[in-house]
Design a protein around this motif. Structure first.
Motif, PDB file in Angstrom:
ATOM      1  N   LEU A  88      -7.525  -9.615  -0.121  1.00  0.00           N
ATOM      2  CA  LEU A  88      -7.617  -8.414  -0.947  1.00  0.00           C
ATOM      3  C   LEU A  88      -7.090  -7.183  -0.209  1.00  0.00           C
ATOM      4  O   LEU A  88      -6.243  -6.440  -0.732  1.00  0.00           O
ATOM      5  CB  LEU A  88      -9.071  -8.190  -1.370  1.00  0.00           C
ATOM      6  N   ILE A  89      -7.567  -6.972   1.005  1.00  0.00           N
ATOM      7  CA  ILE A  89      -7.154  -5.789   1.774  1.00  0.00           C
ATOM      8  C   ILE A  89      -5.674  -5.872   2.137  1.00  0.00           C
ATOM      9  O   ILE A  89      -4.932  -4.890   2.023  1.00  0.00           O
ATOM     10  CB  ILE A  89      -8.017  -5.655   3.041  1.00  0.00           C
ATOM     11  N   GLY A  90      -5.235  -7.058   2.576  1.00  0.00           N
ATOM     12  CA  GLY A  90      -3.836  -7.213   2.987  1.00  0.00           C
ATOM     13  C   GLY A  90      -2.857  -7.009   1.850  1.00  0.00           C
ATOM     14  O   GLY A  90      -1.843  -6.314   2.006  1.00  0.00           O
ATOM     15  N   SER A  91      -3.148  -7.601   0.687  1.00  0.00           N
ATOM     16  CA  SER A  91      -2.232  -7.463  -0.455  1.00  0.00           C
ATOM     17  C   SER A  91      -2.222  -6.035  -0.985  1.00  0.00           C
ATOM     18  O   SER A  91      -1.160  -5.504  -1.341  1.00  0.00           O
ATOM     19  CB  SER A  91      -2.631  -8.441  -1.561  1.00  0.00           C
ATOM     20  N   MET A  92      -3.388  -5.394  -1.040  1.00  0.00           N
ATOM     21  CA  MET A  92      -3.443  -4.004  -1.502  1.00  0.00           C
ATOM     22  C   MET A  92      -2.714  -3.070  -0.542  1.00  0.00           C
ATOM     23  O   MET A  92      -1.987  -2.158  -0.974  1.00  0.00           O
ATOM     24  CB  MET A  92      -4.894  -3.557  -1.660  1.00  0.00           C
ATOM     25  N   THR A  93      -2.908  -3.284   0.742  1.00  0.00           N
ATOM     26  CA  THR A  93      -2.240  -2.443   1.734  1.00  0.00           C
ATOM     27  C   THR A  93      -0.727  -2.602   1.663  1.00  0.00           C
ATOM     28  O   THR A  93       0.023  -1.612   1.711  1.00  0.00           O
ATOM     29  CB  THR A  93      -2.736  -2.806   3.146  1.00  0.00           C
ATOM     30  N   ALA A  94      -0.271  -3.841   1.551  1.00  0.00           N
ATOM     31  CA  ALA A  94       1.171  -4.082   1.442  1.00  0.00           C
ATOM     32  C   ALA A  94       1.740  -3.452   0.178  1.00  0.00           C
ATOM     33  O   ALA A  94       2.844  -2.875   0.198  1.00  0.00           O
ATOM     34  CB  ALA A  94       1.437  -5.587   1.449  1.00  0.00           C
ATOM     35  N   TYR A  95       1.004  -3.543  -0.930  1.00  0.00           N
ATOM     36  CA  TYR A  95       1.446  -2.935  -2.194  1.00  0.00           C
ATOM     37  C   TYR A  95       1.551  -1.417  -2.057  1.00  0.00           C
ATOM     38  O   TYR A  95       2.527  -0.800  -2.509  1.00  0.00           O
ATOM     39  CB  TYR A  95       0.477  -3.323  -3.306  1.00  0.00           C
ATOM     40  N   ALA A  96       0.556  -0.808  -1.421  1.00  0.00           N
ATOM     41  CA  ALA A  96       0.564   0.652  -1.260  1.00  0.00           C
ATOM     42  C   ALA A  96       1.704   1.104  -0.341  1.00  0.00           C
ATOM     43  O   ALA A  96       2.384   2.101  -0.610  1.00  0.00           O
ATOM     44  CB  ALA A  96      -0.778   1.113  -0.698  1.00  0.00           C
ATOM     45  N   ILE A  97       1.946   0.375   0.729  1.00  0.00           N
ATOM     46  CA  ILE A  97       3.002   0.761   1.663  1.00  0.00           C
ATOM     47  C   ILE A  97       4.387   0.640   1.028  1.00  0.00           C
ATOM     48  O   ILE A  97       5.258   1.504   1.218  1.00  0.00           O
ATOM     49  CB  ILE A  97       2.925  -0.104   2.941  1.00  0.00           C
ATOM     50  N   ASP A  98       4.594  -0.413   0.254  1.00  0.00           N
ATOM     51  CA  ASP A  98       5.927  -0.650  -0.291  1.00  0.00           C
ATOM     52  C   ASP A  98       6.216   0.156  -1.559  1.00  0.00           C
ATOM     53  O   ASP A  98       7.342   0.590  -1.760  1.00  0.00           O
ATOM     54  CB  ASP A  98       6.082  -2.140  -0.608  1.00  0.00           C
ATOM     55  N   ARG A  99       5.211   0.365  -2.388  1.00  0.00           N
ATOM     56  CA  ARG A  99       5.460   0.951  -3.701  1.00  0.00           C
ATOM     57  C   ARG A  99       5.196   2.453  -3.778  1.00  0.00           C
ATOM     58  O   ARG A  99       5.680   3.119  -4.675  1.00  0.00           O
ATOM     59  CB  ARG A  99       4.591   0.255  -4.756  1.00  0.00           C
ATOM     60  N   PHE A 100       4.431   3.013  -2.853  1.00  0.00           N
ATOM     61  CA  PHE A 100       4.072   4.426  -2.933  1.00  0.00           C
ATOM     62  C   PHE A 100       4.760   5.218  -1.834  1.00  0.00           C
ATOM     63  O   PHE A 100       4.993   4.718  -0.732  1.00  0.00           O
ATOM     64  CB  PHE A 100       2.550   4.602  -2.817  1.00  0.00           C
ATOM     65  N   THR A 101       5.081   6.461  -2.167  1.00  0.00           N
ATOM     66  CA  THR A 101       5.671   7.379  -1.201  1.00  0.00           C
ATOM     67  C   THR A 101       4.630   8.423  -0.829  1.00  0.00           C
ATOM     68  O   THR A 101       4.076   9.095  -1.696  1.00  0.00           O
ATOM     69  CB  THR A 101       6.913   8.076  -1.784  1.00  0.00           C
ATOM     70  N   PHE A 102       4.361   8.535   0.451  1.00  0.00           N
ATOM     71  CA  PHE A 102       3.358   9.497   0.915  1.00  0.00           C
ATOM     72  C   PHE A 102       3.760   9.988   2.302  1.00  0.00           C
ATOM     73  O   PHE A 102       4.634   9.420   2.966  1.00  0.00           O
ATOM     74  CB  PHE A 102       1.964   8.869   0.935  1.00  0.00           C
ATOM     75  N   ARG A 103       3.112  11.051   2.719  1.00  0.00           N
ATOM     76  CA  ARG A 103       3.426  11.627   4.023  1.00  0.00           C
ATOM     77  C   ARG A 103       3.062  10.653   5.145  1.00  0.00           C
ATOM     78  O   ARG A 103       2.077   9.921   5.056  1.00  0.00           O
ATOM     79  CB  ARG A 103       2.649  12.927   4.233  1.00  0.00           C
ATOM     80  N   PHE A 104       3.859  10.700   6.188  1.00  0.00           N
ATOM     81  CA  PHE A 104       3.633   9.882   7.388  1.00  0.00           C
ATOM     82  C   PHE A 104       3.626   8.384   7.080  1.00  0.00           C
ATOM     83  O   PHE A 104       2.942   7.611   7.739  1.00  0.00           O
ATOM     84  CB  PHE A 104       2.308  10.271   8.058  1.00  0.00           C
ATOM     85  N   LYS A 105       4.393   7.987   6.059  1.00  0.00           N
ATOM     86  CA  LYS A 105       4.448   6.564   5.705  1.00  0.00           C
ATOM     87  C   LYS A 105       5.023   5.744   6.856  1.00  0.00           C
ATOM     88  O   LYS A 105       4.487   4.691   7.210  1.00  0.00           O
ATOM     89  CB  LYS A 105       5.302   6.393   4.445  1.00  0.00           C
ATOM     90  N   LYS A 106       6.113   6.213   7.446  1.00  0.00           N
ATOM     91  CA  LYS A 106       6.721   5.492   8.562  1.00  0.00           C
ATOM     92  C   LYS A 106       5.784   5.437   9.766  1.00  0.00           C
ATOM     93  O   LYS A 106       5.747   4.433  10.496  1.00  0.00           O
ATOM     94  CB  LYS A 106       8.046   6.144   8.951  1.00  0.00           C
ATOM     95  N   LEU A 107       5.021   6.503   9.952  1.00  0.00           N
ATOM     96  CA  LEU A 107       4.064   6.538  11.070  1.00  0.00           C
ATOM     97  C   LEU A 107       2.967   5.497  10.868  1.00  0.00           C
ATOM     98  O   LEU A 107       2.554   4.816  11.821  1.00  0.00           O
ATOM     99  CB  LEU A 107       3.459   7.938  11.191  1.00  0.00           C
ATOM    100  N   VAL A 108       2.505   5.377   9.626  1.00  0.00           N
ATOM    101  CA  VAL A 108       1.459   4.382   9.327  1.00  0.00           C
ATOM    102  C   VAL A 108       1.959   2.971   9.616  1.00  0.00           C
ATOM    103  O   VAL A 108       1.265   2.154  10.232  1.00  0.00           O
ATOM    104  CB  VAL A 108       1.009   4.503   7.856  1.00  0.00           C
ATOM    105  N   VAL A 109       3.184   2.669   9.178  1.00  0.00           N
ATOM    106  CA  VAL A 109       3.764   1.349   9.435  1.00  0.00           C
ATOM    107  C   VAL A 109       3.927   1.123  10.936  1.00  0.00           C
ATOM    108  O   VAL A 109       3.651   0.020  11.450  1.00  0.00           O
ATOM    109  CB  VAL A 109       5.125   1.213   8.718  1.00  0.00           C
ATOM    110  N   ALA A 110       4.346   2.163  11.656  1.00  0.00           N
ATOM    111  CA  ALA A 110       4.502   2.043  13.109  1.00  0.00           C
ATOM    112  C   ALA A 110       3.157   1.799  13.785  1.00  0.00           C
ATOM    113  O   ALA A 110       3.053   1.026  14.741  1.00  0.00           O
ATOM    114  CB  ALA A 110       5.160   3.300  13.670  1.00  0.00           C
ATOM    115  N   LEU A 111       2.112   2.457  13.297  1.00  0.00           N
ATOM    116  CA  LEU A 111       0.780   2.261  13.868  1.00  0.00           C
ATOM    117  C   LEU A 111       0.278   0.842  13.627  1.00  0.00           C
ATOM    118  O   LEU A 111      -0.413   0.263  14.475  1.00  0.00           O
ATOM    119  CB  LEU A 111      -0.205   3.279  13.277  1.00  0.00           C
ATOM    120  N   PHE A 112       0.617   0.279  12.465  1.00  0.00           N
ATOM    121  CA  PHE A 112       0.269  -1.122  12.218  1.00  0.00           C
ATOM    122  C   PHE A 112       0.926  -2.026  13.257  1.00  0.00           C
ATOM    123  O   PHE A 112       0.310  -2.972  13.761  1.00  0.00           O
ATOM    124  CB  PHE A 112       0.705  -1.540  10.813  1.00  0.00           C
ATOM    125  N   LEU A 113       2.194  -1.735  13.558  1.00  0.00           N
ATOM    126  CA  LEU A 113       2.912  -2.534  14.543  1.00  0.00           C
ATOM    127  C   LEU A 113       2.288  -2.373  15.932  1.00  0.00           C
ATOM    128  O   LEU A 113       2.119  -3.364  16.661  1.00  0.00           O
ATOM    129  CB  LEU A 113       4.385  -2.112  14.582  1.00  0.00           C
TER     130      LEU A 113
END
Length: 276
Positions: A88-113
């Motif tokens: 549930l958390i993984g699919s929702m997070t992936a959906y939010a990252i790919d489909r929504f545009t928000f501030r610091f989106k690239k930073l959030v993805v980098a922090l995941f890495l």
């Protein structure tokens, strides 16, 4: 043709050698689990056949005295909540990252890495303090929450599949008045079945075999899981390797059966996620 034959022979020989290396320890454990205490005391070799191939006394001892039934129940509860929460958390997070545009989106993805690269052992002191402050220490909730909240790999698996789903489906649903959650529930999530199968299998096997988190956060014997219950055999059965081997077989068998039955879903899921 000669080079091809030599190359093919070398490939088959390497596969046979790898198979032997993997199967020999399993065969030794299985044969040891069928031997009696007298056979082990006599110095019977690890790969020597037992006198009675139907000797199940060690399995009964391991199952009863090792409280394996309660361990299987605790493991099943943790698996159910941990895998469900991860999906549930993984699919929702992936959906939010790919489909929504928000501030610091690239930073959030980098922090995941970055989080995926940091060894979990280095943060265990802080993690333990947080778990203890929430009153989850020595309860089933400690491993459940930790398993759900630390699986960055599952998010990346879902992200690869979400990116392969055309955004035109989202746009068509929005024209019909569907909101973001409705799109996720009725369009995105049903199309993530290969990813869900992959995450369920990989996460399930990892959680089932994990020893560190249950051992650290659930010291009570009543909360023993498969891995920690097997570890406790070192006490009363410290010198009885036949009983320890029987317990090891009981732990290995469910994972082995599930992997053999569902291995094609694992490989297909990773391959589809890598090529889309």
């Amino acid at each position: 043709m000669t080079r091809r034959a030599v190359a093919r022979t070398l490939v088959y020989l390497s596969l046979i050698a790898a198979t032997v290396v993997v199967l020999l320890p399993l065969a030794a454990v299985f044969l040891t689990s069928l031997k009696s205490e007298k056979e082990m005391a006599a110095g019977s070799g690890a790969l020597a056949l037992p006198d009675d191939l139907l000797n199940l006394h060690n399995y009964a001892t391991a199952f009863q005295d090792g409280r394996m039934l309660a361990a299987f129940a605790n493991t099943a509860i943790i698996l159910l909540f941990a895998i469900g929460g991860t999906v549930l958390i993984g699919s929702m997070t992936a959906y939010a990252i790919d489909r929504f545009t928000f501030r610091f989106k690239k930073l959030v993805v980098a922090l995941f890495l970055v989080a995926a690269l940091v060894p979990g052992v280095t943060t265990q002191v802080a993690t333990f303090q947080i778990v203890n402050s929430f009153g989850m220490f020595d309860s089933l909730w400690a491993p459940i929450v930790l398993y759900m909240g630390t699986d960055i790999v599952s998010i990346y698996i879902f992200l690869q599949f979400v990116r392969s789903i055309p955004t035109s489906l989202d746009e068509a649903a929005r024209l019909d008045g569907a909101g973001a959650f409705t799109i996720y529930r009725k369009i995105i999530f049903p199309l993530l079945k290969p990813a869900v199968a992959t995450v369920v299998i990989v996460k399930g096997i990892t959680t089932y075999n994990d020893f560190y988190i249950p051992f650290l956060y659930m010291p009570s014997e009543d909360l023993g899981v498969i891995s920690t219950s097997l570890f406790r055999f070192k006490g009363p059965f410290g010198a009885h390797w036949e009983t320890i081997s029987a317990g090891a077989v009981l732990v290995i068998l469910p994972t082995l059966i599930v992997f053999l039955l569902l291995q094609r879903f694992i490989y297909n899921g990773f391959m589809k996620g890598a090529t889309r």
